[in-house]
Design a protein around this motif. Structure first.
Motif, PDB file in Angstrom:
ATOM      1  N   GLU A   1      -5.175   7.388  -2.301  1.00 40.88           N
ATOM      2  CA  GLU A   1      -5.467   6.264  -1.402  1.00 40.88           C
ATOM      3  C   GLU A   1      -6.317   5.205  -2.108  1.00 40.88           C
ATOM      4  O   GLU A   1      -6.038   4.017  -1.994  1.00 40.88           O
ATOM      5  CB  GLU A   1      -6.198   6.785  -0.157  1.00 40.88           C
ATOM      6  CG  GLU A   1      -6.374   5.710   0.890  1.00 40.88           C
ATOM      7  CD  GLU A   1      -7.151   6.175   2.114  1.00 40.88           C
ATOM      8  OE1 GLU A   1      -7.314   7.394   2.308  1.00 40.88           O
ATOM      9  OE2 GLU A   1      -7.604   5.309   2.867  1.00 40.88           O
TER      10      GLU A   1
ATOM     11  N   LYS B   1      -5.250   1.398  -2.875  1.00 40.18           N
ATOM     12  CA  LYS B   1      -5.985   0.233  -2.361  1.00 40.18           C
ATOM     13  C   LYS B   1      -6.391  -0.712  -3.491  1.00 40.18           C
ATOM     14  O   LYS B   1      -6.317  -1.924  -3.352  1.00 40.18           O
ATOM     15  CB  LYS B   1      -7.222   0.702  -1.577  1.00 40.18           C
ATOM     16  CG  LYS B   1      -6.890   1.105  -0.149  1.00 40.18           C
ATOM     17  CD  LYS B   1      -8.128   1.385   0.635  1.00 40.18           C
ATOM     18  CE  LYS B   1      -7.775   1.652   2.099  1.00 40.18           C
ATOM     19  NZ  LYS B   1      -8.949   2.020   2.887  1.00 40.18           N
TER      20      LYS B   1
ATOM     21  N   PHE C   1       0.839  -1.206   0.000  1.00 47.07           N
ATOM     22  CA  PHE C   1       0.000   0.000   0.000  1.00 47.07           C
ATOM     23  C   PHE C   1       0.873   1.254   0.000  1.00 47.07           C
ATOM     24  O   PHE C   1       0.634   2.195  -0.748  1.00 47.07           O
ATOM     25  CB  PHE C   1      -0.935  -0.014   1.214  1.00 47.07           C
ATOM     26  CG  PHE C   1      -1.706   1.273   1.385  1.00 47.07           C
ATOM     27  CD1 PHE C   1      -2.820   1.545   0.590  1.00 47.07           C
ATOM     28  CD2 PHE C   1      -1.313   2.225   2.324  1.00 47.07           C
ATOM     29  CE1 PHE C   1      -3.523   2.743   0.746  1.00 47.07           C
ATOM     30  CE2 PHE C   1      -2.011   3.415   2.471  1.00 47.07           C
ATOM     31  CZ  PHE C   1      -3.117   3.671   1.678  1.00 47.07           C
ATOM     32  N   ARG C   2       1.901   1.248   0.851  1.00 46.05           N
ATOM     33  CA  ARG C   2       2.788   2.417   0.962  1.00 46.05           C
ATOM     34  C   ARG C   2       3.463   2.711  -0.388  1.00 46.05           C
ATOM     35  O   ARG C   2       3.501   3.844  -0.842  1.00 46.05           O
ATOM     36  CB  ARG C   2       3.855   2.150   2.036  1.00 46.05           C
ATOM     37  CG  ARG C   2       4.346   3.417   2.721  1.00 46.05           C
ATOM     38  CD  ARG C   2       5.295   3.090   3.847  1.00 46.05           C
ATOM     39  NE  ARG C   2       4.683   2.194   4.835  1.00 46.05           N
ATOM     40  CZ  ARG C   2       5.355   1.368   5.629  1.00 46.05           C
ATOM     41  NH1 ARG C   2       6.655   1.278   5.535  1.00 46.05           N
ATOM     42  NH2 ARG C   2       4.732   0.619   6.511  1.00 46.05           N
TER      43      ARG C   2
ATOM     44  N   PHE D   1       0.842   3.879  -2.937  1.00 42.32           N
ATOM     45  CA  PHE D   1       0.406   5.251  -2.646  1.00 42.32           C
ATOM     46  C   PHE D   1       1.448   6.257  -3.131  1.00 42.32           C
ATOM     47  O   PHE D   1       1.116   7.275  -3.736  1.00 42.32           O
ATOM     48  CB  PHE D   1       0.168   5.421  -1.143  1.00 42.32           C
ATOM     49  CG  PHE D   1      -0.372   6.783  -0.787  1.00 42.32           C
ATOM     50  CD1 PHE D   1      -1.743   7.004  -0.734  1.00 42.32           C
ATOM     51  CD2 PHE D   1       0.481   7.844  -0.509  1.00 42.32           C
ATOM     52  CE1 PHE D   1      -2.251   8.261  -0.428  1.00 42.32           C
ATOM     53  CE2 PHE D   1      -0.013   9.097  -0.192  1.00 42.32           C
ATOM     54  CZ  PHE D   1      -1.390   9.305  -0.154  1.00 42.32           C
ATOM     55  N   ARG D   2       2.711   5.960  -2.857  1.00 38.35           N
ATOM     56  CA  ARG D   2       3.774   6.885  -3.267  1.00 38.35           C
ATOM     57  C   ARG D   2       3.886   6.993  -4.791  1.00 38.35           C
ATOM     58  O   ARG D   2       4.333   8.010  -5.313  1.00 38.35           O
ATOM     59  CB  ARG D   2       5.108   6.442  -2.660  1.00 38.35           C
ATOM     60  CG  ARG D   2       5.195   6.820  -1.212  1.00 38.35           C
ATOM     61  CD  ARG D   2       6.317   6.159  -0.487  1.00 38.35           C
ATOM     62  NE  ARG D   2       6.422   6.660   0.883  1.00 38.35           N
ATOM     63  CZ  ARG D   2       7.105   6.066   1.841  1.00 38.35           C
ATOM     64  NH1 ARG D   2       7.749   4.940   1.578  1.00 38.35           N
ATOM     65  NH2 ARG D   2       7.155   6.580   3.042  1.00 38.35           N
TER      66      ARG D   2
END
Lengths: 158, 183
Positions: free
Chosen positions: B43, B47, B33-34, B37-38
């Motif tokens: 978000e 996801k 996820f991190r 997201f980056r």
């Protein structure tokens, strides 16, 4: 977050430290697992099985190619020259036909004699044919064809 | 979770154990996820990417070689997915996903409004500095400088040659430095 004056390293450390908030990870896990449980897991195929499958495919392709080739192109042997019927004199076959027709008006002993004569002639002719054929086979290339046919009283139409 | 435990769970998952796979999902999904997201700066997109990544992982488990690190393999799938999304986003006209209207809709739908706000700000912040990068440059920059992966690991995850990684990283850093100066 404000875009204040920062250096490259400061920006990187800021990006590293500021992790996004991962809200409700359990819901995402549940959703993933629901999707996963509906999908069948592809089992590992045996290498030997895969190789056999590949080879069978190649063999099938080759067979199809051969079939197409057979259908599309006629082999060269089919085009071998066949001697034309006109090469043989009509007189020869007419004579034979006349002899056979003549037989019906004769008595049985005469017929027997005639048949014996014809058979003898044929045997003699066959012997001549054989010897001439051997002669021709043994002779060098370029032998005169007329000379060959003269042996059998056959005229050559040109 | 140790490396050996993860490898064991991966082997069990290959045998068809959904329980083992669930443990792997729980362990790895925050990391994926991190990263997503980056790269995607959103978000919701992150996801979606996480979900799609684990579905792909499950579908391709038969191709996984246990000699290699499972997490690296999952990262590779996630990165490929994000890369495709970045490329698709570049080809499409700019979405207004950060507009006030869509943002207000998101707040009303999300239970954790504070987390959503933080994510939105962070997403905008990252996007501000990396918007002009090509998908490849963004990928290499995020993996190497933000995520902190080593050169060899980036090579394994992206499948790019060391020279391409170097050149993309150089261009990305140059662009971001210029962007900082312009502020």
């Amino acid at each position: 977050m404000k875009h204040e004056n920062i250096s490259y390293d400061e920006l990187i450390s800021k990006l590293k430290s500021a992790s996004p908030q991962f809200s409700d990870p359990e819901a995402l896990t549940r959703s993933i697992m629901l999707s996963v449980e509906r999908l069948p897991l592809r089992q590992k195929q045996h290498t030997a099985l895969r190789i056999t499958g590949f080879l069978s495919g190649v063999a099938a392709c080759l067979l199809v190619c051969l079939l197409v080739r057979e259908l599309a192109w006629q082999p060269a042997t089919f085009a071998a020259p066949i001697p034309p019927a006109a090469v043989f004199s009509e007189a020869y076959s007419d004579r034979i036909a006349a002899e056979i027709e003549d037989v019906s008006s004769r008595s049985v002993p005469e017929k027997m004699r005639m048949v014996a004569d014809i058979m003898q002639k044929r045997r003699a002719q066959s012997r001549r044919w054989k010897s001439a054929h051997e002669k021709l086979q043994n002779s060098p290339l370029g032998v005169d064809k007329e000379q060959y046919f003269n042996l059998f009283n056959i005229s050559v139409s040109r | 979770m140790t490396r050996e435990e993860m490898q064991q769970l991966a082997v069990n998952s290959q045998a068809g154990s959904t329980k083992a796979f669930e443990l792997l999902v729980v362990e790895l999904q925050p990391l994926i996820f991190r990263l997503a997201f980056r790269l995607l700066c959103s978000e919701d997109d992150a996801k979606d990417a996480v979900q799609e990544t684990f579905i792909r992982v499950w579908q391709r488990l038969n191709r996984y070689n246990p000699q290699y690190l499972f997490s690296t393999w999952v990262y590779k799938i996630a990165v490929n997915l994000c890369y495709d999304r970045l490329r698709a986003a570049k080809q499409l006209p700019k979405r207004e996903n950060c507009s006030v209207a869509s943002w207000e809709e998101n707040i009303s739908l999300q239970s954790d409004a504070e987390a959503a706000l933080i994510n939105r700000e962070l997403g905008e912040y990252i996007a501000h500095f990396t918007a002009g990068l090509t998908p490849k440059q963004k990928l290499v920059f995020t993996l190497r400088d933000v995520q902190g992966f080593g050169a060899e690991e980036v090579e394994k995850i992206t499948g790019l040659s060391p020279e391409k990684i170097k050149s993309n990283l150089y261009l990305a850093r140059k662009y971001i430095r210029e962007k900082i100066v312009r502020i």
